[in-house]
Design an enzyme around this catalytic site. Sequence first.
Site, PDB file in Angstrom:
ATOM      1  N   HIS A  42     -10.425   0.859   0.243  1.00  0.00           N
ATOM      2  CA  HIS A  42     -10.761  -0.018   1.286  1.00  0.00           C
ATOM      3  C   HIS A  42     -12.362  -0.449   1.139  1.00  0.00           C
ATOM      4  CE1 HIS A  42      -6.625   1.004   3.001  1.00  0.00           C
ATOM      5  NE2 HIS A  42      -6.866   0.025   3.476  1.00  0.00           N
ATOM      6  N   GLU A  63       0.883  -1.153  -0.124  1.00  0.00           N
ATOM      7  CA  GLU A  63       0.042  -0.016  -0.033  1.00  0.00           C
ATOM      8  C   GLU A  63       0.749   1.198  -0.005  1.00  0.00           C
ATOM      9  OE1 GLU A  63      -3.868  -2.008   2.532  1.00  0.00           O
ATOM     10  OE2 GLU A  63      -2.527  -0.329   3.635  1.00  0.00           O
TER      11      GLU A  63
END
Length: 287
Positions: free
Chosen positions: A178, A145
């Site tokens: 997310h 990420e």
Amino acid sequence: MFLTNFIEQNSCMVSVVACVFLTMSYVASLYIWRTKLSRDHPSTIKRRFFSVFCMMLLAPFFTRYFLTEETLSKGDMYEHLGLRLSGLISASFVPLFLTIVLFMGPLCMQYLSGMWKLYTEPVYWWSNWQDLLWVRNHLMAPLSEEWVFRACMMPLLLQCLEPITAVFVGPLLFGIAHFHHMLEQIKVGYEFKAALMVSSFQFTYTSLFGAYSAYLFLRTGHFVAPLTAHIFCNHMGFPNFGAVMLYPPLQRVLIVCCFLLGLALWCVMLVPITSPNIYDNRLYWET
């Protein structure tokens, strides 16, 4: 030639679209494997490890293609990705210390509960390294990420945005990414409303963390700075404020004081302790 000229003339629009594409590609890479198994199943975890590893390999080439000559004239590709030796030691420890200060309250709770003793046990760390869930949450997720959403995206956004603006724009994509967890929550039995509430909360705190992480990346000019902070935050998890009431009265007072002191010190230290001069950062943030 035409495409190159178009990118140069419309660098801002192209940069934002490129970041959106990177976000979609990262999330899509998690779902290319057709399976009915949960995201926590070892088979699913291994497959997703391979997917995000491929994304990590491809993302910098994608970024390089959409960086303008003007941007590249300010530093080589490695510098834009936050990969450099100058200031590396400071970037590895100082931002981590700052993040630890912010978590003074939760750390106090862990100390009072005896969790710190567990950290001194080699068996604890050995067993964690054999646990794919732990490796995913503490290593692969932060590594992939931060690489994609910070190292590879932020240079693109900085082609058309001021650093402080990019700090808040980029993390919105990180937070939106997310939302894919919502699908998995519904898959395991959550009602739509409940899944939406959980995902909205997750979007909020991941966006806030993303802003902090992006700030560390741009202020230090190092990939390792947000990476260590991300690993530590994933280890600590979101602070469990409700658990404070489970402690005796005097310990509650101590814990609340640590929460407040940690937040106050973090606010006071944030700007001076991330000064670009400390990390020899001459690329992203003017001193």
